[in-house]
Scaffold this motif. Structure first.
Motif, mmCIF file in Angstrom:
data_model
loop_
_atom_site.group_PDB
_atom_site.id
_atom_site.type_symbol
_atom_site.label_atom_id
_atom_site.label_comp_id
_atom_site.label_asym_id
_atom_site.label_seq_id
_atom_site.Cartn_x
_atom_site.Cartn_y
_atom_site.Cartn_z
ATOM 1 N N ALA A 164 53.419 34.623 18.705
ATOM 2 C CA ALA A 164 54.802 34.949 19.058
ATOM 3 C C ALA A 164 55.183 36.257 18.379
ATOM 4 O O ALA A 164 54.561 36.669 17.393
ATOM 5 N N ASP A 165 56.196 36.905 18.918
ATOM 6 C CA ASP A 165 56.702 38.142 18.324
ATOM 7 C C ASP A 165 57.667 37.760 17.204
ATOM 8 O O ASP A 165 58.887 37.835 17.353
ATOM 9 N N TRP A 166 57.098 37.327 16.092
ATOM 10 C CA TRP A 166 57.925 36.830 14.989
ATOM 11 C C TRP A 166 57.238 37.106 13.665
ATOM 12 O O TRP A 166 56.023 36.913 13.526
ATOM 13 N N GLU A 167 58.016 37.562 12.705
ATOM 14 C CA GLU A 167 57.549 37.683 11.333
ATOM 15 C C GLU A 167 58.754 37.626 10.414
ATOM 16 O O GLU A 167 59.896 37.848 10.831
ATOM 17 N N TRP A 168 58.476 37.320 9.168
ATOM 18 C CA TRP A 168 59.571 37.161 8.206
ATOM 19 C C TRP A 168 59.082 37.515 6.810
ATOM 20 O O TRP A 168 57.945 37.206 6.446
ATOM 21 N N GLY A 169 59.958 38.134 6.041
ATOM 22 C CA GLY A 169 59.701 38.367 4.634
ATOM 23 C C GLY A 169 58.847 39.582 4.353
ATOM 24 O O GLY A 169 58.460 40.341 5.242
#
Length: 203
Positions: A164-169
């Motif tokens: 997915a087009d998702w990242e965090w931190g």
């Protein structure tokens, strides 16, 4: 994700879990789940408290010395529901937007998604929640981790989804599918073998 979408996913995943449970032989209900000291049956019974009110939790709370985690454990293990009643209860939630006292639909979503995997993974059942639902649940776990550090420390991690087009931190990079990132963030160490990067930072 808006409330309507969240409830759609909750209903769909509860129905899917009920279908899975209906196929299980009795011995599968006794298999240890990913939740420490809980069997598959205990986890399924816990999910039946998704609409619990104060009266429903008062007795197990008193028996557990008003300790939150102990109350949750007692209510699940001591539940009198039979296997067919658990399945019927999960199906009976469909269309209702009631939650347990003190939580929102976002907690109901993450509880449903994580505990479904707590059941499916040890039984080697491949059930994958929709990616957008898993992302919403993961973001809620992260939200809670910044307020109540009960699970892995996520503050210094850079989580990256590979599906997915998702990242965090920012910080130590850990990547994998949203489903395994969700389970890892929720403290399920079995997820580590499915991730890449500085996985040891999740310990």
């Amino acid at each position: 994700m808006d409330s309507d979408a969240i409830w759609h996913h909750i209903d769909t995943e509860r129905a899917a879990l009920a279908d899975i449970l209906e196929t299980l032989p009795d011995d599968a209900w006794r298999v240890p789940s990913l939740c420490d000291a809980w069997t598959v049956r205990d986890v399924a019974a816990h999910l039946c408290f998704a609409q619990a009110g104060i009266r429903d939790i008062l007795r197990p709370a008193l028996r557990s010395g008003l300790r939150y985690n102990a109350t949750i454990r007692t209510s699940a293990i001591d539940s009198p529901l039979t296997h067919p009643e658990i399945i019927a209860t999960l199906r009976g939630f469909a269309g209702s937007r009631r939650t347990a006292v003190g939580v929102t639909e976002r907690e109901a979503l993450l509880d449903t998604l994580i505990h479904t995997q707590d059941i499916c993974v040890p039984l080697d059942i491949d059930h994958r929640a929709p990616t957008d639902a898993a992302v919403a649940a993961l973001e809620r776990v992260i939200w809670w981790s910044r307020r109540m550090p009960l699970g892995p420390r996520l503050r210094h991690l850079h989580l990256v989804a590979t599906d997915a087009d998702w990242e965090w931190g920012s910080g130590r990079r850990v990547e994998g599918t949203v489903q395994w990132l969700l389970l890892a963030a929720a403290g399920r160490s079995v997820a580590h073998q499915h991730l890449r990067g500085d996985v040891r930072a999740l310990a």
